[in-house]
Write a protein that holds these residues in place. Sequence first.
Motif, PDB file in Angstrom:
ATOM      1  N   SER A  92      37.829 -11.693  30.603  1.00 33.16           N
ATOM      2  CA  SER A  92      36.470 -11.480  30.087  1.00 33.16           C
ATOM      3  C   SER A  92      36.249 -10.014  29.737  1.00 33.16           C
ATOM      4  CB  SER A  92      35.432 -11.934  31.118  1.00 33.16           C
ATOM      5  OG  SER A  92      35.461 -13.318  31.304  1.00 33.16           O
ATOM      6  N   PHE A  93      36.767  -9.114  30.571  1.00 34.42           N
ATOM      7  CA  PHE A  93      36.642  -7.679  30.326  1.00 34.42           C
ATOM      8  C   PHE A  93      37.355  -7.289  29.030  1.00 34.42           C
ATOM      9  CE2 PHE A  93      38.264  -3.313  30.840  1.00 34.42           C
ATOM     10  CZ  PHE A  93      37.087  -2.634  31.065  1.00 34.42           C
ATOM     11  N   ILE A 146      35.579  -6.129  25.204  1.00 32.09           N
ATOM     12  CA  ILE A 146      35.887  -4.909  24.462  1.00 32.09           C
ATOM     13  C   ILE A 146      36.296  -5.249  23.030  1.00 32.09           C
ATOM     14  CG2 ILE A 146      37.431  -2.917  24.295  1.00 32.09           C
ATOM     15  CD1 ILE A 146      37.619  -2.909  27.325  1.00 32.09           C
ATOM     16  N   ILE A 147      37.169  -6.228  22.888  1.00 29.97           N
ATOM     17  CA  ILE A 147      37.649  -6.627  21.555  1.00 29.97           C
ATOM     18  C   ILE A 147      36.497  -7.135  20.688  1.00 29.97           C
ATOM     19  CG2 ILE A 147      39.084  -8.297  20.313  1.00 29.97           C
ATOM     20  CD1 ILE A 147      41.021  -8.166  22.725  1.00 29.97           C
ATOM     21  N   ILE A 148      35.648  -7.993  21.277  1.00 31.86           N
ATOM     22  CA  ILE A 148      34.528  -8.577  20.523  1.00 31.86           C
ATOM     23  C   ILE A 148      33.548  -7.498  20.082  1.00 31.86           C
ATOM     24  CG2 ILE A 148      32.475 -10.042  20.738  1.00 31.86           C
ATOM     25  CD1 ILE A 148      34.203 -11.821  22.613  1.00 31.86           C
ATOM     26  N   SER A 149      33.147  -6.643  21.011  1.00 31.50           N
ATOM     27  CA  SER A 149      32.144  -5.624  20.681  1.00 31.50           C
ATOM     28  C   SER A 149      32.663  -4.662  19.621  1.00 31.50           C
ATOM     29  CB  SER A 149      31.715  -4.870  21.944  1.00 31.50           C
ATOM     30  OG  SER A 149      32.828  -4.287  22.601  1.00 31.50           O
ATOM     31  N   LYS A 177      29.836 -10.627  34.699  1.00 35.15           N
ATOM     32  CA  LYS A 177      29.904  -9.291  35.297  1.00 35.15           C
ATOM     33  C   LYS A 177      30.934  -8.430  34.564  1.00 35.15           C
ATOM     34  CE  LYS A 177      32.260  -8.675  39.051  1.00 35.15           C
ATOM     35  NZ  LYS A 177      32.706  -8.672  40.469  1.00 35.15           N
ATOM     36  N   TRP A 178      32.161  -8.980  34.393  1.00 36.61           N
ATOM     37  CA  TRP A 178      33.198  -8.218  33.715  1.00 36.61           C
ATOM     38  C   TRP A 178      32.948  -8.158  32.208  1.00 36.61           C
ATOM     39  CZ3 TRP A 178      35.973  -5.008  36.258  1.00 36.61           C
ATOM     40  CH2 TRP A 178      36.241  -5.242  37.609  1.00 36.61           C
ATOM     41  N   ALA A 179      32.278  -9.147  31.660  1.00 38.60           N
ATOM     42  CA  ALA A 179      31.928  -9.130  30.236  1.00 38.60           C
ATOM     43  C   ALA A 179      30.974  -7.975  29.934  1.00 38.60           C
ATOM     44  CB  ALA A 179      31.311 -10.454  29.820  1.00 38.60           C
ATOM     45  N   TYR A 180      29.984  -7.771  30.812  1.00 35.91           N
ATOM     46  CA  TYR A 180      29.043  -6.659  30.624  1.00 35.91           C
ATOM     47  C   TYR A 180      29.772  -5.316  30.705  1.00 35.91           C
ATOM     48  CZ  TYR A 180      24.712  -9.415  30.783  1.00 35.91           C
ATOM     49  OH  TYR A 180      23.675 -10.280  30.487  1.00 35.91           O
ATOM     50  N   ARG A 181      30.700  -5.212  31.637  1.00 32.85           N
ATOM     51  CA  ARG A 181      31.451  -3.961  31.769  1.00 32.85           C
ATOM     52  C   ARG A 181      32.307  -3.704  30.542  1.00 32.85           C
ATOM     53  NH1 ARG A 181      33.289  -4.596  38.171  1.00 32.85           N
ATOM     54  NH2 ARG A 181      31.176  -4.376  39.045  1.00 32.85           N
ATOM     55  N   LEU A 191      31.656  -4.847  27.557  1.00 31.51           N
ATOM     56  CA  LEU A 191      30.715  -4.520  26.483  1.00 31.51           C
ATOM     57  C   LEU A 191      30.312  -3.052  26.544  1.00 31.51           C
ATOM     58  CD1 LEU A 191      28.724  -5.220  24.201  1.00 31.51           C
ATOM     59  CD2 LEU A 191      27.106  -5.979  25.956  1.00 31.51           C
ATOM     60  N   ALA A 192      30.037  -2.547  27.744  1.00 29.89           N
ATOM     61  CA  ALA A 192      29.658  -1.137  27.907  1.00 29.89           C
ATOM     62  C   ALA A 192      30.774  -0.217  27.432  1.00 29.89           C
ATOM     63  CB  ALA A 192      29.317  -0.850  29.370  1.00 29.89           C
ATOM     64  N   VAL A 193      32.017  -0.562  27.771  1.00 24.63           N
ATOM     65  CA  VAL A 193      33.156   0.246  27.327  1.00 24.63           C
ATOM     66  C   VAL A 193      33.304   0.181  25.809  1.00 24.63           C
ATOM     67  CG1 VAL A 193      35.678   0.465  27.399  1.00 24.63           C
ATOM     68  CG2 VAL A 193      34.398   0.033  29.512  1.00 24.63           C
ATOM     69  N   GLY A 194      33.201  -1.008  25.249  1.00 25.26           N
ATOM     70  CA  GLY A 194      33.335  -1.170  23.802  1.00 25.26           C
ATOM     71  C   GLY A 194      32.250  -0.427  23.044  1.00 25.26           C
TER      72      GLY A 194
END
Length: 309
Positions: free
Chosen positions: A9-10, A14-17, A58-62, A64-67
Amino acid sequence: MKTILSDKSFRLAIIISLTFLFTGFLLLHFHLIAYGWAFFILLPIVTGIAIGALPSIKWAYRGLAVGLAIFLMLLLVGQLEGLICVLMALPIIVSLLFLGSVISLLLKRFEQLRDSTNLNTLALPFFLFLLFAPVDKKLNSAPETIAVSSVVVLPYSPAQVYEQIKSVDTLNTHKPFLLRIGLPVPQKCVLEREQIGGLRTCYFEGGKIVERITALQQGKLLKMDVISYQLTGRKWLGFREAIYLFELTATGKTKLIRTTTYTSELKPRAYWEPLEQIAIEQEHQYVFDNLAQDLAAAYRRGSQPQAPK
């Protein structure tokens, strides 16, 4: 670090964002879409929907923040956008990214959506953006015209104020916040001919604005059309008119009204117009503060202002 990178998910967030945001920005950069509802509203929402569909929110939000951080950093480092533009856009983008993720979470709660790590499935919301963006460009291509006025009262006569503002050798005073972090800083204004049709050129850090006088009454009115401007970035913003109006108050002071008329392609206007107004008002304030400083230096403190002839 290995644990973080091993979470699917993490990685997918990143890839999606990065893929969604960079694709949208490239379409914007090459004028294939508008600075409008599709880019500033729909794109963050569909990105958030795809993020919210991932198994671990949870890991998706993280991720997203990185991306998002990588996307914004590359815009700044590559000088594709300025810090001011990024800071102004950040609240609406972050809010709508979160809204999109909440939509997915609600759909999953009511069993209308399942967790997915399939990129083909996660990319489906992006096609909604691609379909709507050309429609948005066609419907919202005309820029809005807006006028912003600022007022200052100075303990000098209109004639004295006019003489100091018509041509300014050096602007050097305390900078408001937005000018300190990237808003164009005016340096000087040169008046070539003090008559109708005369040119007045204002130089900024990284560019200039050329104005032609269309109305002139010494100590009363200075009105100019902007005939050209060269400022770093800001292709969505245009300048139309600059007006200085000088009014003598009952106490012998001068009420100076500065009006800037500009065009903007940014939408939705309910979000962008207040931010644009703040930016222009800070430009006005910088000019006013420098004017007060120049007047104090030009005329002895305590001298009586002279009435205009």
